[in-house]
Design a protein around this motif. Structure first.
Motif, mmCIF file in Angstrom:
data_model
loop_
_atom_site.group_PDB
_atom_site.id
_atom_site.type_symbol
_atom_site.label_atom_id
_atom_site.label_comp_id
_atom_site.label_asym_id
_atom_site.label_seq_id
_atom_site.Cartn_x
_atom_site.Cartn_y
_atom_site.Cartn_z
ATOM 1 N N ASP A 1 -97.882 -19.987 -50.710
ATOM 2 C CA ASP A 1 -97.410 -21.455 -50.461
ATOM 3 C C ASP A 1 -98.590 -22.355 -50.840
ATOM 4 O O ASP A 1 -99.507 -21.735 -50.778
ATOM 5 C CB ASP A 1 -96.568 -21.507 -49.164
ATOM 6 N N ASP A 2 -98.226 -23.393 -51.085
ATOM 7 C CA ASP A 2 -99.191 -24.391 -51.249
ATOM 8 C C ASP A 2 -99.639 -25.180 -49.863
ATOM 9 O O ASP A 2 -98.752 -25.550 -49.142
ATOM 10 C CB ASP A 2 -99.037 -25.594 -52.090
ATOM 11 N N ALA B 1 -104.556 -25.952 -37.467
ATOM 12 C CA ALA B 1 -103.326 -25.264 -36.745
ATOM 13 C C ALA B 1 -103.827 -23.690 -35.939
ATOM 14 O O ALA B 1 -103.197 -23.541 -34.654
ATOM 15 C CB ALA B 1 -102.385 -25.152 -37.528
ATOM 16 N N ALA C 1 -103.338 -23.690 -31.987
ATOM 17 C CA ALA C 1 -102.273 -22.553 -31.434
ATOM 18 C C ALA C 1 -102.988 -21.524 -30.598
ATOM 19 O O ALA C 1 -102.434 -20.932 -29.691
ATOM 20 C CB ALA C 1 -101.678 -21.813 -32.487
ATOM 21 N N ARG D 1 -103.470 -22.144 -52.900
ATOM 22 C CA ARG D 1 -102.078 -21.518 -52.929
ATOM 23 C C ARG D 1 -102.246 -20.160 -52.340
ATOM 24 O O ARG D 1 -102.948 -19.244 -52.778
ATOM 25 C CB ARG D 1 -101.602 -21.248 -54.259
ATOM 26 N N PRO E 1 -99.616 -18.578 -45.891
ATOM 27 C CA PRO E 1 -100.122 -19.207 -44.560
ATOM 28 C C PRO E 1 -100.384 -18.305 -43.466
ATOM 29 O O PRO E 1 -101.154 -18.404 -42.664
ATOM 30 C CB PRO E 1 -99.177 -20.227 -44.580
ATOM 31 N N ARG F 1 -93.491 -27.368 -47.028
ATOM 32 C CA ARG F 1 -92.711 -26.256 -46.186
ATOM 33 C C ARG F 1 -93.550 -26.075 -44.690
ATOM 34 O O ARG F 1 -92.701 -25.974 -43.716
ATOM 35 C CB ARG F 1 -93.022 -24.802 -46.871
ATOM 36 N N GLN F 2 -94.639 -26.220 -44.795
ATOM 37 C CA GLN F 2 -95.325 -26.307 -43.281
ATOM 38 C C GLN F 2 -95.023 -27.422 -42.320
ATOM 39 O O GLN F 2 -94.654 -27.357 -41.368
ATOM 40 C CB GLN F 2 -96.794 -26.123 -43.435
ATOM 41 N N GLU G 1 -92.798 -27.046 -38.870
ATOM 42 C CA GLU G 1 -93.124 -27.633 -37.947
ATOM 43 C C GLU G 1 -92.172 -28.499 -37.306
ATOM 44 O O GLU G 1 -92.001 -28.648 -35.993
ATOM 45 C CB GLU G 1 -94.548 -28.403 -37.806
ATOM 46 N N GLY H 1 -95.137 -23.627 -33.707
ATOM 47 C CA GLY H 1 -96.506 -24.161 -33.099
ATOM 48 C C GLY H 1 -97.504 -23.966 -34.459
ATOM 49 O O GLY H 1 -98.376 -24.823 -34.540
ATOM 50 N N TYR H 2 -97.602 -23.067 -34.776
ATOM 51 C CA TYR H 2 -98.741 -22.829 -35.960
ATOM 52 C C TYR H 2 -97.871 -22.396 -37.290
ATOM 53 O O TYR H 2 -96.804 -22.011 -37.062
ATOM 54 C CB TYR H 2 -99.740 -22.175 -35.342
ATOM 55 N N LEU H 3 -98.881 -22.104 -38.198
ATOM 56 C CA LEU H 3 -98.231 -21.552 -39.513
ATOM 57 C C LEU H 3 -97.266 -20.654 -39.462
ATOM 58 O O LEU H 3 -97.517 -19.447 -38.903
ATOM 59 C CB LEU H 3 -99.589 -21.353 -40.335
ATOM 60 N N GLY H 4 -96.202 -21.020 -39.752
ATOM 61 C CA GLY H 4 -95.107 -19.847 -39.842
ATOM 62 C C GLY H 4 -94.668 -19.341 -41.132
ATOM 63 O O GLY H 4 -95.446 -19.377 -42.336
ATOM 64 N N SER I 1 -92.957 -19.508 -44.712
ATOM 65 C CA SER I 1 -92.296 -20.360 -45.311
ATOM 66 C C SER I 1 -90.922 -19.908 -45.975
ATOM 67 O O SER I 1 -90.219 -20.571 -46.290
ATOM 68 C CB SER I 1 -93.278 -20.839 -46.441
ATOM 69 N N ARG I 2 -90.678 -18.595 -45.855
ATOM 70 C CA ARG I 2 -89.574 -17.907 -46.352
ATOM 71 C C ARG I 2 -88.536 -18.541 -45.395
ATOM 72 O O ARG I 2 -87.336 -18.611 -45.984
ATOM 73 C CB ARG I 2 -89.499 -16.473 -46.208
ATOM 74 N N ARG J 1 -92.401 -28.383 -57.359
ATOM 75 C CA ARG J 1 -93.080 -27.042 -57.495
ATOM 76 C C ARG J 1 -94.675 -27.117 -57.205
ATOM 77 O O ARG J 1 -95.397 -28.140 -57.623
ATOM 78 C CB ARG J 1 -93.363 -26.404 -58.924
ATOM 79 N N GLY J 2 -95.012 -26.317 -56.168
ATOM 80 C CA GLY J 2 -96.415 -26.445 -55.647
ATOM 81 C C GLY J 2 -96.800 -27.429 -54.521
ATOM 82 O O GLY J 2 -97.668 -27.355 -53.825
ATOM 83 N N PHE J 3 -95.509 -28.213 -54.122
ATOM 84 C CA PHE J 3 -95.679 -29.051 -52.984
ATOM 85 C C PHE J 3 -94.614 -28.709 -51.706
ATOM 86 O O PHE J 3 -95.013 -28.301 -50.667
ATOM 87 C CB PHE J 3 -95.597 -30.333 -53.607
#
Lengths: 132, 433, 225
Positions: free
Chosen positions: B291-292, B301, B305, B321, B324, C172-173, C177, C183-186, C188-189, C216-218
């Motif tokens: 992911d970007d 974060a 956390a 990229r 995450p 996605r992040q 959230e 709470g933190y990076l989850g 993205s799927r 795309r990419g964002f």
């Protein structure tokens, strides 16, 4: 390494035509007799089937020449050569009966290195040299 | 040391070179002799025939366009030209013995034949050039060289092919053995033909397959054990909070016991989770969900956390990229490790290079023993051998390393010049290649 | 508090979670199998569903619940094997947790999905109109061509979040959230799977989306129409 260098040198040297030592073949055939032309003895070649000796050359000389040719001979048919060496020529015929020209013919045909004494009919003649 | 290929090539080249030289040389020599002998024999025959046909000694009868004749009468030439030609002394000696003799001479590269015979006071000599024969022989020599060199080149090429056909399996085996040594247990080599090398290749494949199976079995066992542990752990974990809440209300011993069970359940859970993670890497099931990501935000974060508020950060604003979740795992493991084993302050810096993002985690502890540097990312490796059990699972750094590798990035450990360990993570900013 | 239906075949896990959730004030119903669970859906606020069940598996249960309503579903998975998670999300789950899970975390996720279902958006008198799509933020009703669209709570929350600022790209992040309250990076799927489901419901051609567009990419963007 050294050996292979020699081999290469030989290979390169072996190329082309190389000089040789003298190589001998069969014995030379033919005889030289001396006949008369314009009042002088002169060498004439006669083919032979085998290597000829001085004796056989004298026998050829005694056979004479066909008439009407360039050459004449004063050597008689009954010369009868018996032996030849470096100093003497022995014949059957009386050597005193031979003409001076005939003696020259015989001495030259005998091709001795030096003067030769003729013997025959109980007589001797010479020593005589072949005239140049 | 010379390589097998060089040795094979040299042997082939020598063999073929010697063979080519021998064959070409022998044929050349034979042909040359035949040509020369034929020419000599015919010249000698012509010479003797001419002498036999001669009545009056006439040098002219021995001469024609290709040859000259000389007749010596008592050592002096007959005819007008009174100069004694240059006839080799040894040939005259030979002729004096009464045989027909001939000798090949070479003057200034020009070959010639001098023949001679003697009859009574007469010596007959004839010479002729051998330039036609010489030309033929020169052509022959050229041909021999061409054939020799050509066959050498050809045989060299064939030798190269042969060496390759022998060496390719050897090379394949070498590469395969190296790959196997580097850990790629799926490595196999192609078995070609039925020769000894094919036998070696077959053995290699069998061995590799056996090794792969053993390792796979061991890994599957770990994965299975971890998986089987999860369900009871899930039940235990479900009640740890209850135990924690109830502990203060229990008797002292019971409370202590409850807290201990709760704490150790959490530790065990972490270990099993890490083992499962490692198993996924081993089985190749680990995949990237790219992911970007605003990396600075992601690092912040991660720290937030875990409530790691006293970590010093110096983060450039970067987008990359990456996965995450895996980035979080890496950073959390590195910072967690620094907090546990290093000394405060722990700092995290983020900077970019073309194509890469670089995250450095440094502490101010004593640093890492240079001797243990190569092993810090090993599983269950413990820098402090006195400690029988680490506070973490012992897999954190190994997992971080695997995650970096999954990104086609690198994770390295080192020491700062002024002390303190530094872990450097490099990830491709454009996602894995 | 909320009424939770826990579908889990392992007795110890079931009892442990039941105990923990009950202590946190939830009313917990339990079921050992998918079939049993499907029969107890009435008066339930949220379903916590184990994926590996004997008989009817969790994916099927998930699909059946989705077919009839918008009940929030949290998957419990013993394996975070990627394919399982994706399949569960595609079957319609709103979120997932990996066992062993601490009750506190599960509790937080339950609260998040319930909040999604309950209090999204600000009071507004009129429905917003975006093309054929009418979004009423007060009544939480979405209509397409005048016909009400049945959206799962996560899907609704995602649509509200994106449509609140049409044309703006959300990563996605950011969405994780704000919508999932991770709470933190989850993972993205979660976002991608939810976008897929949402598109299937509101887009005329989900392969060429008008409303939820991929940048795309964002990330994702609502419109521009």
């Amino acid at each position: 390494m050294k050996r292979s260098l020699v081999l290469v040198a030989l290979l390169i040297a072996g190329c082309g035509v190389q000089p040789t030592e003298p190589i001998g073949g069969s014995r030379a055939k033919g005889a030289v007799i001396y006949l008369v032309q314009d009042g002088e003895v002169t060498p004439v070649l006669r083919p032979t089937r085998h290597e000829s000796s001085q004796l056989s050359a004298l026998e050829l000389l005694a056979q004479g020449v066909p008439p009407g040719g360039l050459y004449t001979t004063e050597v008689p048919h009954d010369l009868g050569p018996k032996s030849v060496d470096d100093k003497t020529v022995a014949v059957t015929v009386d050597v005193t009966t031979l003409s001076t020209m005939a003696v020259a013919q015989i001495v030259c045909t005998a091709a001795a290195p030096g003067p030769v004494t003729l013997q025959g009919g109980g007589q001797t003649r010479g020593p005589v040299s072949c005239p140049d | 040391m010379r390589s097998l290929r060089t040795r094979l090539l040299i042997a082939f080249a020598l063999l073929s070179g010697v063979t080519a030289a021998a064959v070409a040389g022998a044929m050349y020599g034979q042909a040359r002799n035949v040509i020369l002998e034929k020419a000599q024999d015919s010249a000698v025959r012509q010479f003797t025939e001419r002498v036999a046909a001669m009545t009056v000694p006439d040098p002219g009868a021995l001469s024609d366009r290709d040859s000259f004749g000389v007749i010596l009468y008592r050592g002096r030439p007959l005819g007008d030209d009174q100069r004694v030609p240059d006839i080799p002394r040894e040939l005259r000696d030979k002729v004096a013995t009464g045989v027909v003799a001939w000798q090949r001479v070479v003057h200034d590269g020009q070959a010639g034949l001098v023949m001679g015979m003697r009859l009574s006071d007469l010596e007959f000599y004839s010479g002729r050039h051998l330039s036609d024969e010489q030309d033929s022989i020169r052509e022959l020599a050229l041909l021999a060289w061409v054939i020799g060199i050509g066959s050498l080149v050809l045989s060299g090429f064939l030798a190269w092919l042969a060496a390759n056909s022998v060496l390719r399996p050897v090379r394949d085996l070498d590469a395969a053995a190296r790959r196997l040594g580097e850990g790629d247990l799926t490595t196999r080599v192609q078995v070609r033909g039925g020769d000894e090398l094919a036998g070696v290749a077959q053995t290699f494949n069998t061995t590799a397959a056996a090794l792969e199976k053993q390792v796979a079995d061991a890994r599957r066992f770990v994965a299975d054990v971890s998986h089987e542990l999860r369900t009871p752990l899930a039940a235990m974990t479900a009640v740890t909070d209850v135990l924690d809440e109830e502990a203060p209300h229990l008797t002292e011993d019971a409370g202590k016991a409850a807290t201990l069970v709760s704490q150790e359940t959490r530790n065990l859970t972490r270990l099993v989770n890490d083992l499962m993670e490692v198993s996924r890497f081993d089985s190749g099931a680990a995949t990237l969900a790219l992911d970007d990501v605003d990396v600075a935000e992601a690092v912040t974060a991660t720290l937030r956390a875990r409530r790691w508020t006293d970590v010093v950060t110096d983060l450039a604003s970067l987008t990359a990229r990456v996965d995450p979740r895996r980035l979080d795992v890496i950073v959390a493991n590195l910072v967690g490790n620094a907090l546990k084993h290093g000394a405060a302050p722990v700092s995290v810096t983020l900077r970019g290079e073309p194509g890469w993002v670089i995250i450095e985690v440094t502490d101010h502890g004593p640093g890492l023993d240079p001797q243990v540097l190569p092993q810090v990312f090993d599983r269950f490796y413990k820098a402090d051998t006195a400690r029988t059990r680490s506070e973490g699972s012992g897999l954190g750094l190994a997992i971080a390393w695997e995650n970096a590798r999954l990104h086609d990035g690198t994770l390295t450990a080192g020491n700062r010049p002024d002390g303190g360990a530094v872990f450097t993570l490099r990830l491709p900013s454009g996602g894995s290649r | 508090m909320s009424r939770v239906l826990l579908i889990e075949d392992d007795k110890a896990v079931r009892e442990g979670l039941e105990l923990a959730l009950t202590r946190q004030g939830h009313s917990v119903w339990t079921a050992e199998t998918g079939e049993q669970g499907l029969g107890r859906l009435a008066d339930v606020d949220v379903v916590v569903l184990d994926l590996m069940l004997p008989g009817m598996d969790g994916f099927e249960v998930c699909r059946r619940i989705r077919a009839t309503g918008t009940l929030p579903i949290i998957m419990l998975t013993a394996r975070s094997d990627d394919i399982d998670v994706v399949a569960g999300l595609e079957a319609g789950a709103d979120d997932y947790v990996v066992k062993p899970i601490r009750p506190r975390v599960l509790e937080a996720r339950i609260r998040a999905v319930l909040r999604r279902a309950g209090d999204a958006g600000s009071p507004q008198t009129e429905a917003e109109q975006h093309g054929d799509l009418a979004i009423d933020r007060s009544s939480l009703v979405v209509r397409r061509d005048g016909e009400q669209v049945s959206l799962a709570p996560t899907e609704l929350r995602l649509l509200l979040e994106l449509s609140a600022s049409p044309g703006r790209v959300l990563s996605r992040q950011q969405l994780l959230e704000s919508v999932w309250e991770h709470g933190y990076l989850g993972d993205s799927r979660l976002v991608d799977a939810c976008v897929q489901r949402l598109r299937a419901k509101i887009e005329t051609d989900p392969a060429a989306p008008r409303y939820i567009q991929t940048v795309r990419g964002f990330g994702y963007r609502f419109g521009p129409l």
